[in-house]
Design a protein around this motif. Structure first.
Motif, PDB file in Angstrom:
ATOM      1  N   ALA A   1       0.830  -1.214   0.000  1.00  0.00           N
ATOM      2  CA  ALA A   1       0.000   0.000   0.000  1.00  0.00           C
ATOM      3  C   ALA A   1       0.859   1.257   0.000  1.00  0.00           C
ATOM      4  N   LEU A   2       1.976   1.229   0.716  1.00  0.00           N
ATOM      5  CA  LEU A   2       2.872   2.392   0.731  1.00  0.00           C
ATOM      6  C   LEU A   2       3.484   2.622  -0.649  1.00  0.00           C
ATOM      7  N   HIS A   3       3.820   1.559  -1.350  1.00  0.00           N
ATOM      8  CA  HIS A   3       4.305   1.712  -2.731  1.00  0.00           C
ATOM      9  C   HIS A   3       3.205   2.293  -3.618  1.00  0.00           C
ATOM     10  N   ALA A   4       1.986   1.800  -3.437  1.00  0.00           N
ATOM     11  CA  ALA A   4       0.866   2.262  -4.268  1.00  0.00           C
ATOM     12  C   ALA A   4       0.511   3.713  -3.983  1.00  0.00           C
ATOM     13  N   ASP A   5       0.791   4.171  -2.767  1.00  0.00           N
ATOM     14  CA  ASP A   5       0.418   5.521  -2.357  1.00  0.00           C
ATOM     15  C   ASP A   5       1.338   6.589  -2.941  1.00  0.00           C
ATOM     16  N   ALA A   6       2.546   6.187  -3.330  1.00  0.00           N
ATOM     17  CA  ALA A   6       3.517   7.161  -3.835  1.00  0.00           C
ATOM     18  C   ALA A   6       3.231   7.497  -5.301  1.00  0.00           C
TER      19      ALA A   6
ATOM     20  N   GLU B   1       8.870   9.578  -4.140  1.00  0.00           N
ATOM     21  CA  GLU B   1       7.997   9.924  -3.011  1.00  0.00           C
ATOM     22  C   GLU B   1       7.734   8.736  -2.081  1.00  0.00           C
ATOM     23  N   THR B   2       8.288   7.581  -2.380  1.00  0.00           N
ATOM     24  CA  THR B   2       8.040   6.392  -1.568  1.00  0.00           C
ATOM     25  C   THR B   2       8.517   6.603  -0.139  1.00  0.00           C
ATOM     26  N   ASP B   3       7.675   6.256   0.821  1.00  0.00           N
ATOM     27  CA  ASP B   3       8.007   6.427   2.240  1.00  0.00           C
ATOM     28  C   ASP B   3       8.818   5.212   2.710  1.00  0.00           C
ATOM     29  N   TRP B   4      10.121   5.230   2.396  1.00  0.00           N
ATOM     30  CA  TRP B   4      10.961   4.077   2.710  1.00  0.00           C
ATOM     31  C   TRP B   4      11.173   3.897   4.208  1.00  0.00           C
ATOM     32  N   VAL B   5      11.144   4.984   4.963  1.00  0.00           N
ATOM     33  CA  VAL B   5      11.314   4.861   6.420  1.00  0.00           C
ATOM     34  C   VAL B   5      10.190   4.022   7.007  1.00  0.00           C
ATOM     35  N   GLN B   6       8.963   4.317   6.582  1.00  0.00           N
ATOM     36  CA  GLN B   6       7.834   3.543   7.094  1.00  0.00           C
ATOM     37  C   GLN B   6       7.860   2.107   6.562  1.00  0.00           C
ATOM     38  N   ILE B   7       8.341   1.933   5.338  1.00  0.00           N
ATOM     39  CA  ILE B   7       8.455   0.582   4.790  1.00  0.00           C
ATOM     40  C   ILE B   7       9.433  -0.247   5.614  1.00  0.00           C
ATOM     41  N   VAL B   8      10.557   0.345   6.019  1.00  0.00           N
ATOM     42  CA  VAL B   8      11.506  -0.361   6.877  1.00  0.00           C
ATOM     43  C   VAL B   8      10.838  -0.768   8.192  1.00  0.00           C
TER      44      VAL B   8
END
Length: 379
Positions: free
Chosen positions: A268-273, A278-285
């Motif tokens: 979902a975080l990938h889809a949101d960018a 703009e990918t939120d990599w911190v939250q993905i980690v």
């Protein structure tokens, strides 16, 4: 004749026969005969209760086969004298069939094949084509699976995690032959989600929808792989993304986190960018940290290292990667990517070539070879 209706009714009819005492293989044969009879009789005289009609005819076919088998005459006397119970609710029947097909005594490949046959209603030929094996080979695999689960009683709750693992295996097969297994897995998971209120079932469905939403952009017209960062996001299916995110949010609100919900959150975080930058990599980690806690999977740790490389820089990613076993699948490819990000093109090119030699699919071999060639021309 509504063949889709017949296909949707098959799992419930099969389970009723099994619960009444028919062995799995015998019940499956009887249901197939009932379906043939339905194709012949229904166009001229459609029944008011299609499932009840199939149960009645299927049970009669089973009893006829039992009577014809002299070696099982004693069993016939017992079965024929019983009063057949009323069919259980269709939802319960189908759910039990899922559990039976995902029985722990089956190998993953057999469980997948049996699920597609019994729950999905696919023919043996269709399943064989999907897995690119001879029909006779698949028929043997399914027959062995049927024999394995014959006699298994529905007297204990099934293992939802095993059922989900089987469905995930089906989904990951993607598209091959004339059967779209990814679409079939989504259909079956929707069916399961309607039958059981479980946050991990919802999490798996959300994960499938979010991955399926990116399908059109994953390959070029010639079939070459397109990395996530390079995909044309205008081709992503926004309706599937919205549905997947909504399902995920409802599952997460129940505060019973599982691995499929965590994987779906990453998707979902990938889809949101709007784009890769703009990918939120911190939250993905952070979500990968949850996945490591839930699964301890080496592959998850590998993916986490790549995400760390995006969030904190390639050297941080390489440091995280160095803590892992270098025999993990795709370790070399991940190392190549992080070395390229760090500017070490010579090492990256060499590692891409090594990764191509280890790859297990032609698409991966092609992609990694191209990456190596691209860097070699830049040095």
């Amino acid at each position: 004749m509504d063949e889709a209706l017949l296909r949707s009714l098959t799992p419930g009819v099969l389970t009723v026969l099994v619960r009444r005492g028919a062995g799995f293989a015998a019940a499956e044969d009887a249901v197939q005969e009932a379906l043939v009879e339905a194709l012949r009789a229904w166009p001229a005289d459609p029944p008011r209760d299609p499932k009840g009609w199939l149960v009645t005819v299927g049970w009669r076919k089973f009893l006829d086969a039992t009577r014809a088998d002299a070696a099982r005459r004693k069993r016939e006397n017992v079965v024929d004298g019983e009063v057949a119970p009323e069919p259980a609710a269709a939802v319960d029947d189908t759910l039990q069939l899922y559990f039976l097909c995902a029985h722990p005594s089956l190998t993953p490949s057999s469980a997948v094949a049996l699920t597609l046959r019994a729950v999905g209603g696919l023919t043996t030929k269709q399943i064989a084509r999907a897995y690119l094996v001879p029909e006779a080979t698949m028929a043997q695999r399914i027959s062995r699976a049927k024999r394995t689960v014959s006699g298994v009683r529905f007297d204990q709750p099934g293992d939802v995690a095993t059922v989900l693992r089987v469905l995930y295996l089906v989904f990951n097969e993607g598209y091959s032959g004339d059967v779209d297994l990814a679409a079939e897995a989504i259909r079956l998971t929707r069916q399961l989600a309607a039958a059981i209120d479980h946050p991990e079932v919802a999490g798996l469905l959300a994960l499938m929808l979010l991955h399926q939403a990116r399908r059109a952009s994953r390959t070029t017209a010639s079939g070459s792989l397109v990395p996530l960062a390079e995909q044309d996001r205008s081709r992503w299916d926004t309706a599937l993304i919205a549905e997947g995110v909504a399902i995920l949010q409802r599952a997460l609100s129940r505060d019973r986190l599982g691995e499929f919900q965590a994987q779906a959150a990453i998707a979902a975080l990938h889809a949101d960018a709007r784009d890769a930058a703009e990918t939120d990599w911190v939250q993905i980690v952070e979500w990968y940290d949850e996945l490591v806690r839930l699964t301890g999977s080496p592959v998850v740790r590998l993916n986490r290292a790549v995400a760390v490389g995006e969030a904190d820089g390639p050297r941080a990613g390489l440091a995280a990667l160095a803590e892992l076993d270098d025999t993990i699948p795709r370790y070399t490819a991940a190392s190549a990517y992080l070395h390229e990000r760090d500017g070490d093109l010579e090492t990256a090119a060499r590692l891409y070539a090594e990764a191509a030699a280890k790859a297990t699919s032609l698409a991966e071999v092609d992609h990694l070879t191209r990456q190596a060639a691209r860097l070699n021309t830049r040095r």
